[in-house]
Design a protein around this motif. Structure first.
Motif, PDB file in Angstrom:
ATOM      1  N   ASP A 159       0.836  -1.209   0.000  1.00 56.99           N
ATOM      2  CA  ASP A 159       0.000   0.000   0.000  1.00 56.99           C
ATOM      3  C   ASP A 159       0.867   1.255   0.000  1.00 56.99           C
ATOM      4  O   ASP A 159       0.588   2.213  -0.737  1.00 56.99           O
ATOM      5  N   ALA A 160       1.913   1.254   0.814  1.00 60.54           N
ATOM      6  CA  ALA A 160       2.800   2.423   0.872  1.00 60.54           C
ATOM      7  C   ALA A 160       3.552   2.611  -0.434  1.00 60.54           C
ATOM      8  O   ALA A 160       3.710   3.736  -0.925  1.00 60.54           O
ATOM      9  N   ALA A 161       4.018   1.517  -1.019  1.00 58.09           N
ATOM     10  CA  ALA A 161       4.731   1.605  -2.298  1.00 58.09           C
ATOM     11  C   ALA A 161       3.819   2.140  -3.389  1.00 58.09           C
ATOM     12  O   ALA A 161       4.246   2.952  -4.234  1.00 58.09           O
ATOM     13  N   LEU A 162       2.573   1.710  -3.389  1.00 58.16           N
ATOM     14  CA  LEU A 162       1.610   2.206  -4.365  1.00 58.16           C
ATOM     15  C   LEU A 162       1.355   3.693  -4.165  1.00 58.16           C
ATOM     16  O   LEU A 162       1.332   4.476  -5.128  1.00 58.16           O
ATOM     17  N   ARG A 163       1.200   4.081  -2.930  1.00 57.68           N
ATOM     18  CA  ARG A 163       0.900   5.479  -2.609  1.00 57.68           C
ATOM     19  C   ARG A 163       2.046   6.407  -3.020  1.00 57.68           C
ATOM     20  O   ARG A 163       1.819   7.516  -3.511  1.00 57.68           O
ATOM     21  N   HIS A 164       3.273   5.949  -2.828  1.00 55.21           N
ATOM     22  CA  HIS A 164       4.435   6.808  -3.095  1.00 55.21           C
ATOM     23  C   HIS A 164       5.040   6.598  -4.483  1.00 55.21           C
ATOM     24  O   HIS A 164       6.035   7.239  -4.819  1.00 55.21           O
ATOM     25  N   GLY A 165       4.463   5.696  -5.275  1.00 53.34           N
ATOM     26  CA  GLY A 165       4.971   5.486  -6.622  1.00 53.34           C
ATOM     27  C   GLY A 165       6.356   4.874  -6.668  1.00 53.34           C
ATOM     28  O   GLY A 165       7.178   5.227  -7.537  1.00 53.34           O
ATOM     29  N   THR A 166       6.625   3.950  -5.754  1.00 56.07           N
ATOM     30  CA  THR A 166       7.927   3.277  -5.736  1.00 56.07           C
ATOM     31  C   THR A 166       8.161   2.575  -7.069  1.00 56.07           C
ATOM     32  O   THR A 166       7.257   1.926  -7.618  1.00 56.07           O
ATOM     33  N   GLY A 167       9.377   2.670  -7.590  1.00 52.41           N
ATOM     34  CA  GLY A 167       9.664   2.155  -8.923  1.00 52.41           C
ATOM     35  C   GLY A 167       9.606   0.646  -9.038  1.00 52.41           C
ATOM     36  O   GLY A 167       9.070   0.107 -10.005  1.00 52.41           O
ATOM     37  N   ARG A 168      10.149  -0.075  -8.079  1.00 51.14           N
ATOM     38  CA  ARG A 168      10.195  -1.538  -8.156  1.00 51.14           C
ATOM     39  C   ARG A 168      10.035  -2.133  -6.768  1.00 51.14           C
ATOM     40  O   ARG A 168      10.632  -1.651  -5.797  1.00 51.14           O
ATOM     41  N   PHE A 169       9.268  -3.212  -6.672  1.00 50.37           N
ATOM     42  CA  PHE A 169       9.032  -3.926  -5.411  1.00 50.37           C
ATOM     43  C   PHE A 169       9.482  -5.370  -5.617  1.00 50.37           C
ATOM     44  O   PHE A 169       8.862  -6.117  -6.385  1.00 50.37           O
ATOM     45  N   VAL A 170      10.571  -5.764  -4.951  1.00 55.08           N
ATOM     46  CA  VAL A 170      11.092  -7.130  -5.041  1.00 55.08           C
ATOM     47  C   VAL A 170      10.637  -7.888  -3.804  1.00 55.08           C
ATOM     48  O   VAL A 170      11.027  -7.557  -2.682  1.00 55.08           O
ATOM     49  N   HIS A 171       9.808  -8.885  -4.010  1.00 53.09           N
ATOM     50  CA  HIS A 171       9.264  -9.670  -2.902  1.00 53.09           C
ATOM     51  C   HIS A 171      10.022 -10.995  -2.817  1.00 53.09           C
ATOM     52  O   HIS A 171       9.995 -11.804  -3.751  1.00 53.09           O
ATOM     53  N   VAL A 172      10.706 -11.224  -1.703  1.00 48.76           N
ATOM     54  CA  VAL A 172      11.559 -12.402  -1.526  1.00 48.76           C
ATOM     55  C   VAL A 172      10.746 -13.508  -0.856  1.00 48.76           C
ATOM     56  O   VAL A 172      10.270 -13.347   0.273  1.00 48.76           O
TER      57      VAL A 172
END
Length: 331
Positions: free
Chosen positions: A112-125
């Motif tokens: 949710d935070a990454a979506l809100r702030h427009g984070t470029g890439r989310f790597v889920h381990v």
């Protein structure tokens, strides 16, 4: 590039941070690395000591389930590499709630935070355990998820959430699933550091059931190299397997560790098998190898020898953990 690493004081996360800042892996050239870690029993600030003086490193003690803290920390970062998780199967069997809370709700809070702030890439381990067990052959990334423990079920749930944010919101999400990791700085409840430290102290080691369960072993540095490749060049919305290419039964692994520590089978104590104990894990790593050029570089003989040597030479790191003492600073 500003990178946020959740769980960056844990075993695998801290290896990733040390690799990023020391330049011992793929060249990602971060301008800043922020570690967000709750410092639970397996998080340890000492894991970051080799890079603690790097001016690019910032440490924030906080919970990924705390939306206010997460929102503040995520802001301004280009990439999130999400390691933070409850990860011990036996603990999940005795109490599943922390696993669901951290692994599922914590991941949702970060997304949710990454979506809100427009984070470029989310790597889920993630982990190979989300697939359950396989008698023959190897899992591909398209294999159906069929987790058998509360831990693996919670990781499967977080995987599906991450992919849903890609499909629903168009977020740049990539997922990695790894085989069993080993190496320095691993909390001594996992099999290799548990066996090594027990043997170095003259103690015994437990062997589940008939010892025939099979795992693929992956050195933590090779794992982090694979994650860096995925962070840099992985395709959005894709899953990538990262494996070590060396399968052993638990009995075979025990023999190698006994040999490395100069001990015999008189130090092994058979114990009842774990509930829902998956018989065999095996990942097909063709996709990451062909697309991104990944290949494990540390063979098991070398990796185990170096790992045993590290625990032999770093008693000051693991002895307080086995004694139950806190190694996290209070200030």
């Amino acid at each position: 590039m500003r990178i946020l690493v959740t769980g960056g004081a844990g075993f695998i996360g801290s290896e990733y941070v040390r690799m990023l800042l020391s330049g011992t892996g793929p060249e990602l050239a971060p301008s800043a690395v922020t570690v967000l870690d709750k410092l639970t029993y397996s998080g340890n600030r000492a894991n970051l000591d080799p890079v603690a003086d790097d001016p690019r490193l910032r440490f924030v003690q906080g919970d990924i389930c705390d939306a206010e803290v997460v929102d503040e920390v995520v802001a301004g970062h280009d990439v999130i590499v999400h390691f933070a998780a409850e990860s011990h199967v036996d603990r999940s069997i005795h109490g599943a709630a922390p696993f669901v809370t951290t692994n599922v709700l914590g991941t949702q809070t970060l997304l949710d935070a990454a979506l809100r702030h427009g984070t470029g890439r989310f790597v889920h381990v993630s982990t190979d355990e989300v697939y359950g067990s396989i008698d023959e052959g190897s899992w591909t990334e398209e294999w159906p998820l069929s987790p058998n423990s509360p831990y693996s079920a919670s990781k499967a749930g977080s995987d599906l959430l991450a992919l849903a944010y890609h499909r629903t919101h168009g977020m740049d999400v990539v997922i990695t699933r790894c085989s069993n990791n080993y190496g320095p700085y691993q909390f001594p409840e996992k099999v290799i550091p548990l066996f090594v430290t027990n043997l170095l102290d003259g103690g015994t080691v437990p062997l589940y059931g008939d010892g025939g369960n099979v795992r693929d072993w992956l050195h933590v540095h090779d794992h982090c190299v694979g994650i860096a490749l995925v962070q840099d060049k992985g395709r959005p919305g894709e899953v990538y397997h990262i494996g070590g290419g060396t399968e052993l039964t638990n009995r075979e692994l025990t023999q190698q560790l006994l040999d490395a520590c100069g001990a015999g089978w008189d130090r092994v104590v058979p114990v009842a098998d774990r509930k829902g104990h998956d018989r065999r894990y095996s990942l097909d790593i063709s996709k990451i190898s062909q697309e991104l050029g990944y290949a494990p570089s540390i063979d098991l003989d070398r990796g185990l020898a170096e790992t045993v040597r590290w625990y032999r030479e770093n008693r000051a790191w693991w002895q307080p953990l086995k004694a139950g003492a806190s190694v996290n600073p209070t200030a």
